[in-house]
Design an enzyme around this catalytic site. Structure first.
Site, PDB file in Angstrom:
ATOM      1  CE1 TYR A  64       1.082  -0.559   4.461  1.00 45.49           C
ATOM      2  CE2 TYR A  64      -0.218   1.508   4.203  1.00 45.49           C
ATOM      3  CZ  TYR A  64       0.672   0.386   5.235  1.00 45.49           C
ATOM      4  OH  TYR A  64       0.893   0.450   6.184  1.00 45.49           O
ATOM      5  CG  ASP A  66       2.873   3.767   6.339  1.00 44.63           C
ATOM      6  OD1 ASP A  66       1.985   5.382   6.362  1.00 44.63           O
ATOM      7  OD2 ASP A  66       3.283   3.746   6.946  1.00 44.63           O
ATOM      8  CG  ASN A  87       4.595  -5.542  13.656  1.00 47.51           C
ATOM      9  OD1 ASN A  87       3.933  -4.516  14.286  1.00 47.51           O
ATOM     10  ND2 ASN A  87       4.543  -4.931  12.415  1.00 47.51           N
ATOM     11  NE  ARG A 110       0.172  -4.900  15.531  1.00 53.36           N
ATOM     12  CZ  ARG A 110       0.796  -3.348  14.373  1.00 53.36           C
ATOM     13  NH1 ARG A 110       1.744  -3.864  13.692  1.00 53.36           N
ATOM     14  NH2 ARG A 110      -0.202  -2.077  14.455  1.00 53.36           N
ATOM     15  CG  HIS A 151       4.438  -0.707  15.785  1.00 52.99           C
ATOM     16  ND1 HIS A 151       4.235   0.813  15.201  1.00 52.99           N
ATOM     17  CD2 HIS A 151       4.488  -1.248  14.509  1.00 52.99           C
ATOM     18  CE1 HIS A 151       4.463   1.143  14.026  1.00 52.99           C
ATOM     19  NE2 HIS A 151       4.899   0.252  13.704  1.00 52.99           N
TER      20      HIS A 151
END
Lengths: 67, 535
Positions: B121, B123, B186, B268, B270
């Protein structure tokens, strides 16, 4: 001669160097060992891969933000 | 536990169209997504251009237990909204757009879910590949490298289009003009681990981890104007110890708390401090050693050390390629980054010996190899850093740069060295200097090109990414959206969309759903059995 050397060291290259376009070799190469020959050969290969006009290319690489 | 853990990576690529200087970065990035969509449409009937489902995104939730009010957030933090970009906003942020009165982005795709379970995608102003979830550091390295193959295919597709300027992508983290873009990791963790323990256990590790997985950088300081070479691309861009931001005041420990899974069970973690890696060994160690340290944190066995001034220490470690710089611990000891790494290695060895996961016969099949590689790289760096050039990315790049410096007598601020640094990470193998070294056997290989090429199209078998990827591969015509924890179907004849939640990362595996996919060529029969079985 330069082309011959290159063939010997990297037989897998599929690009054939044209003899009449060989750049002038650096003057009076100092002491060479096997290790430095490998490095010299690598640097020669990379010379041919690098974008032309380093200064302009590096200056033009401008990114807009990011994480 | 062990190095076996649900994990994944995110890579924002540097983007550049040399023949069209000043091109809008968002538009170029969307061209990458669109090029890949057009390629996969050729491969799979119906296409794989599946949209992202944003309903589970929660970027303003802080792991320390609060939410940042929307109005106080930096615009770049609002990642829970689709990139509805109008030409004016994009032009303001990312450079001029040529318009003929029509918004050139209105017809552009900004987001895809891929058949390998990944997301591709736009970003901010970069194309980003987010890998599918995997269960071990070797697979993490393979599916991260698969992202480079995915974007390379897009670059080739654009190059074959005479109507578009060529677009180059770089797997690096800075333009050396004050801008940095991320490579994130992650890791899935149990929710019950107190966040303070994560901060104290990970901070000394992250200050020192760069010596094994820094990608190397020509230039000192955020704008790269200081002459010299440093270990990591990202270190000069970190300004805080703990925080929620990722684009400003970057923190060593990021507190974003979007689990993309059952929220009261999982967190999660990060991680935003790493460099994007091309070296397979550095990438493998980056994620495997971090997984081991998280295991220590969860068990309450992380080394009880605390680094004074972590932000300054992080930079000082990065600026010392001799690896002799010492940082001060709170207990008064002066230690090098290698000393800190060995303290963690020792703790991990003790714990894994006790739990048996590193046993060659009865272990988990991953931890023993990771520990052995970690130890051998640290030993080599201690004996002679230059000897680790086949494994450690910053050493490999430095060795190449030193070759040029010696041959041509170049100063560190010579533009050619900056070009070598940049071109190291070009995703095109014929232009990438890393690839030249790999082809000559000067970089150690852990995965074959075939394994990586396969990972670019096939999902990992042992996480929910398998379910997501297979849905996109087989039923993409009826998949109207997907995210980390859902796949949304739109079946003909059904008035409502059917959202299939995938909130357990270790379900939706090939073992659990492979037969279901095999039994149904059609999405209707597949969904009927899947949902019938759930009730």
């Amino acid at each position: 001669m330069a082309a011959q050397e290159q063939k010997n060291v990297s037989p897998r290259t599929d690009e054939v160097e044209v003899d009449d376009d060989v750049a002038t070799p650096p003057p009076a190469a100092p002491q060479t060992s096997e290790a430095t020959e490998g490095v010299d050969d690598l640097l020669d290969e990379i010379d041919g891969v690098l974008e032309t006009n380093a200064e302009e290319f590096v200056r033009g690489f401008v990114q807009k933000g990011g994480q | 536990m062990s190095v076996v853990r649900v994990m994944g990576t995110e890579t924002e690529y540097g983007i550049h169209a040399p023949s069209a200087p000043g091109s809008n970065a968002t538009l170029l990035s969307s061209q990458i997504v669109n090029a890949y969509a057009s390629l996969t449409r050729q491969r799979a009937a119906g296409g794989a251009e599946t949209r992202w489902d944003y309903s589970d995104e929660d970027p303003l939730h802080d792991a320390r237990g609060w939410d940042v009010p929307r109005e106080d957030a930096h615009p770049s933090q609002l990642t829970d909204q689709p990139a509805v970009l109008d030409a004016e906003a994009v032009a303001l942020a990312d450079g001029p757009l040529e318009t003929d009165g029509e918004d050139p982005l209105s017809s552009m795709l900004m987001n895809m879910v891929l058949g390998n379970g990944a997301r591709l995608y736009v970003d901010h102003a970069h194309p980003e590949y987010s890998s599918p979830e995997v269960t071990n550091p070797f697979d993490a390295m393979v599916w991260d490298a698969a992202g480079d193959a995915v974007v390379l295919a897009a670059v080739r597709q654009i190059a074959a289009n005479p109507g578009l300027p060529d677009v180059n992508l770089y797997k690096n983290n800075t333009d050396n003009k004050s801008v940095s873009y991320g490579s994130h990791e992650n890791y899935l963790m149990p929710r019950h681990v107190p966040f303070g323990h994560i901060v104290s256990g990970l901070t000394p590790f992250f200050v020192s981890r760069q010596v094994i997985c820094g990608a190397g950088r020509v230039g000192i300081g955020q704008d790269g104007r200081g002459a010299g070479y440093q270990i990591a691309q990202r270190s000069d861009f970190f300004e805080a110890e703990v925080g929620l931001e990722t684009t400003i005041r970057r923190p060593i420990i990021n507190t974003r708390d979007e689990p993309h899974a059952v929220a009261d069970k999982y967190r999660r973690l990060h991680v935003i401090i790493g460099d994007a890696n091309l070296s397979q060994v550095s990438n493998y160690l980056k994620m495997g050693t971090t997984a081991l340290v998280l295991d220590l944190v969860e068990a309450g066995e992380a080394p009880a050390i605390e680094v004074e001034n972590p932000v300054a220490s992080l930079r000082a470690v990065s600026h010392d390629t001799s690896l002799t710089h010492t940082v001060r611990l709170r207990d008064g000891r002066q230690v090098t980054a290698l000393d800190i790494q060995e303290i963690y290695l020792e703790a991990a060895r003790r714990r894994t010996q006790r739990t048996g996961v590193a046993d060659p016969a009865s272990g988990d099949g991953h931890t023993a190899a990771l520990l052995a590689k970690w130890e051998s790289v640290l030993d080599q760096l201690r004996r002679d850093p230059a000897g680790a050039a086949a494994q450690v990315e910053w050493v490999a790049k430095l060795s190449l740069l030193e070759g040029y410096r010696q041959r041509d007598g170049l100063d560190w601020n010579d533009a050619r060295l900056g070009l070598i640094d940049l071109q190291w990470s070009d995703v095109r193998p014929e232009k990438s200097l890393y690839s030249r070294l790999l082809a000559r056997g000067r970089m150690e290989r852990l995965a074959t090109d075939e394994q990586i090429a396969r990972a670019a199209v096939e999902p990992p078998p042992d996480t929910r990414a398998y379910f997501r990827g297979k849905c996109v591969q087989r039923y993409s015509k009826f998949v109207v959206g997907a995210s980390w924890d859902s796949v949304i179907f739109d079946l003909p004849g059904n008035r409502r969309l059917q959202r299939v939640p995938t909130r357990e990362p270790l379900r939706g595996t090939r073992a659990l759903t492979g037969g279901l996919f095999e039994r149904h060529d059609d999405a209707e029969g597949f969904l009927a059995e899947l949902l019938g079985g759930q009730r």
